[in-house]
Design a protein around this motif. Structure first.
Motif, PDB file in Angstrom:
ATOM      1  N   ILE A   1       0.952  -1.411  -0.067  1.00 51.45           N
ATOM      2  CA  ILE A   1       0.033   0.079   0.102  1.00 51.45           C
ATOM      3  C   ILE A   1       1.018   1.345  -0.097  1.00 51.45           C
ATOM      4  O   ILE A   1       0.385   2.229  -0.843  1.00 51.45           O
ATOM      5  CB  ILE A   1      -1.091  -0.003   1.125  1.00 51.45           C
ATOM      6  N   ILE A   2       1.966   1.235   0.772  1.00 46.13           N
ATOM      7  CA  ILE A   2       2.833   2.423   0.635  1.00 46.13           C
ATOM      8  C   ILE A   2       3.401   2.559  -0.588  1.00 46.13           C
ATOM      9  O   ILE A   2       3.509   3.755  -1.281  1.00 46.13           O
ATOM     10  CB  ILE A   2       4.155   2.002   1.807  1.00 46.13           C
ATOM     11  N   GLY A   3       3.969   1.443  -1.160  1.00 45.82           N
ATOM     12  CA  GLY A   3       4.406   1.732  -2.738  1.00 45.82           C
ATOM     13  C   GLY A   3       3.314   2.285  -3.651  1.00 45.82           C
ATOM     14  O   GLY A   3       3.325   3.293  -4.304  1.00 45.82           O
TER      15      GLY A   3
ATOM     16  N   LEU B   1       0.733   4.011  -2.570  1.00 48.59           N
ATOM     17  CA  LEU B   1       0.487   5.463  -2.380  1.00 48.59           C
ATOM     18  C   LEU B   1       1.400   6.228  -3.228  1.00 48.59           C
ATOM     19  O   LEU B   1       1.121   7.435  -3.644  1.00 48.59           O
ATOM     20  CB  LEU B   1       0.713   5.612  -0.998  1.00 48.59           C
TER      21      LEU B   1
END
Lengths: 260, 156
Positions: free
Chosen positions: B7-9, B11
């Protein structure tokens, strides 16, 4: 799992299990779904490249092909924003366009044959474990939904002030005598926004992909009769889901700007 | 299908894309489209203005034409009047001149007549004196009777 080529009709459970797994590294929370990241980045790069190309050849007098398409998309998104949002915010419309384009392209990857990359990989001697469609991964849909969620919070506080936004939690919708109920209602309302955004898109794409897997389990002569109609139906789902995500983002952000 | 660090990637990808689209795609294309619609609006306004100006010019030209016609008529009338006046003046001055010439001629004639009369008088006086001399040779002294002779001369 991908050491040997899976024959769908012989091991249906294993075949579907295989397709539900990501190409991932790491463990627990700190694992990365490389396929999601790769195809998400590729579609993003495609949008950036095409956008840049259109801008580089921008012609005011005689717009051609891609530029006309881009212009009508921009006008379409701009109209949607103008219809529901009456203030001025330079972020909302480009954000909506980006969401529409990115979700559209990622969804469109669903139309590639489900076994295409793995089939090619196996024949080239590179066994692949790929789940191609990034919107088929909660990480992608939640990444966007959480972004929208924080933008809603940010603009709510920016427009109404911290107190104004707080008052909405306390006094709406039932007035000050039902304050605890109001807080619960408002919390549910706000939290439902990102969750419904993320789950709607994910659910649609996940279900659609699953049906493609099931169709792939059928004998080869039956596949076109079901796969064809489902793919055609899917042509509608792909832009529709992108549109819904975009329009809801615009509506939610407009609501965040409205003072009660 | 669980949420993890991916999810960080995603984002990062998402916000990079939003930033890029906003700055390098949306911005230039919308400003071009705005400029274009402004140019179209300006063009239409200019066309409208041109039409208006054309109408004004047509009105003005017909006015000028009308004025010119009127002036021409005026000038012709004035010319005719002036021509008549010139003829009238010429007649008048010719008459004056003729009168003057006639008067001069008459004065001259009168003078000639007077001169002739004078000369005749002289001659007659001389003839009379000569006649009288012939007749009265002995008695009449020219010097003694000069006064008388002058008197007679003036009476002639």
């Amino acid at each position: 799992m991908s050491e040997h080529e899976l024959i769908p009709s012989q091991a249906p459970a294993a075949y579907i299990q295989h397709h539900l797994h990501h190409w991932a590294i790491g463990h627990g929370f700190w694992s990365l779904n490389l396929d999601t990241l790769l195809f998400g980045a590729l579609t993003a790069l495609l949008i950036a490249y095409v956008g840049r190309r259109v801008v580089a050849r921008l012609s005011s007098e005689a717009p051609t092909g891609l530029q006309s398409l881009m212009e009508s998309l921009i006008e379409f998104v701009d109209n949607q924003v103008k219809e529901s949002f009456h203030g001025h915010n330079p972020l909302i419309a480009p954000l909506g366009l980006t969401i529409f384009l990115w979700v559209f392209l990622m969804n469109a990857l669903d139309l590639l044959p489900v076994d295409l990359f793995e089939f090619a990989g196996n024949h080239l001697g590179v066994p692949l474990q790929l789940k191609v469609v990034p919107t088929n991964d909660l990480n992608t849909t939640f990444a966007m939904a959480i972004s929208v969620f924080f933008l809603i919070i940010y603009y709510s506080i920016k427009v109404k002030g911290f107190l104004g936004f707080g008052k909405e939690f306390l006094y709406l919708p039932f007035g000050k005598y039902l304050m605890p109920v109001n807080i619960v209602m408002k919390l549910v309302e706000e939290l439902a926004k990102p969750i419904s955004l993320a789950m709607r898109l994910f659910g649609n794409m996940y279900a659609a992909e699953l049906i493609f897997f099931l169709i792939a389990l059928l004998p080869f002569w039956a596949q076109p009769f079901l796969g064809g109609p489902w793919a055609i139906f899917h042509i509608m789902i792909v832009p529709l889901q992108a549109f819904i995500f975009m329009i809801l983002t615009i509506v939610y952000l407009s609501l965040a700007h409205e003072d009660h | 299908m669980n949420v993890n660090a991916t999810i960080i990637g995603q984002l990062i990808t998402f916000w990079l894309l939003v930033w890029f689209v906003m700055k390098y795609v949306w911005g230039p294309i919308t400003s071009m489209m705005d400029a274009r619609s402004k140019r179209i609006a300006d063009g239409l306004a200019a066309g409208e203005r041109g039409k208006h100006e054309l109408e004004l010019a047509a009105k003005r030209s017909s006015e000028v034409l009308h004025d010119a016609k009127q002036k021409t008529t005026e000038i012709i009338a004035q010319g005719e009047k002036r021509g008549a006046q010139v003829v009238e003046d010429a007649k008048h001055s010719a008459k004056i001149e003729a009168d003057r010439i006639i008067a001069g001629a008459q004065a001259e004639i009168r003078q000639e007549v007077n001169r002739a009369k004078e000369a005749l008088r002289q001659h007659v006086a001389e003839l009379a004196v000569a006649g009288a001399e012939q007749i009265l040779r002995k008695e009449i002294d020219a010097n003694a009777h000069a006064d008388l002779l002058e008197k007679i001369k003036s009476e002639l």
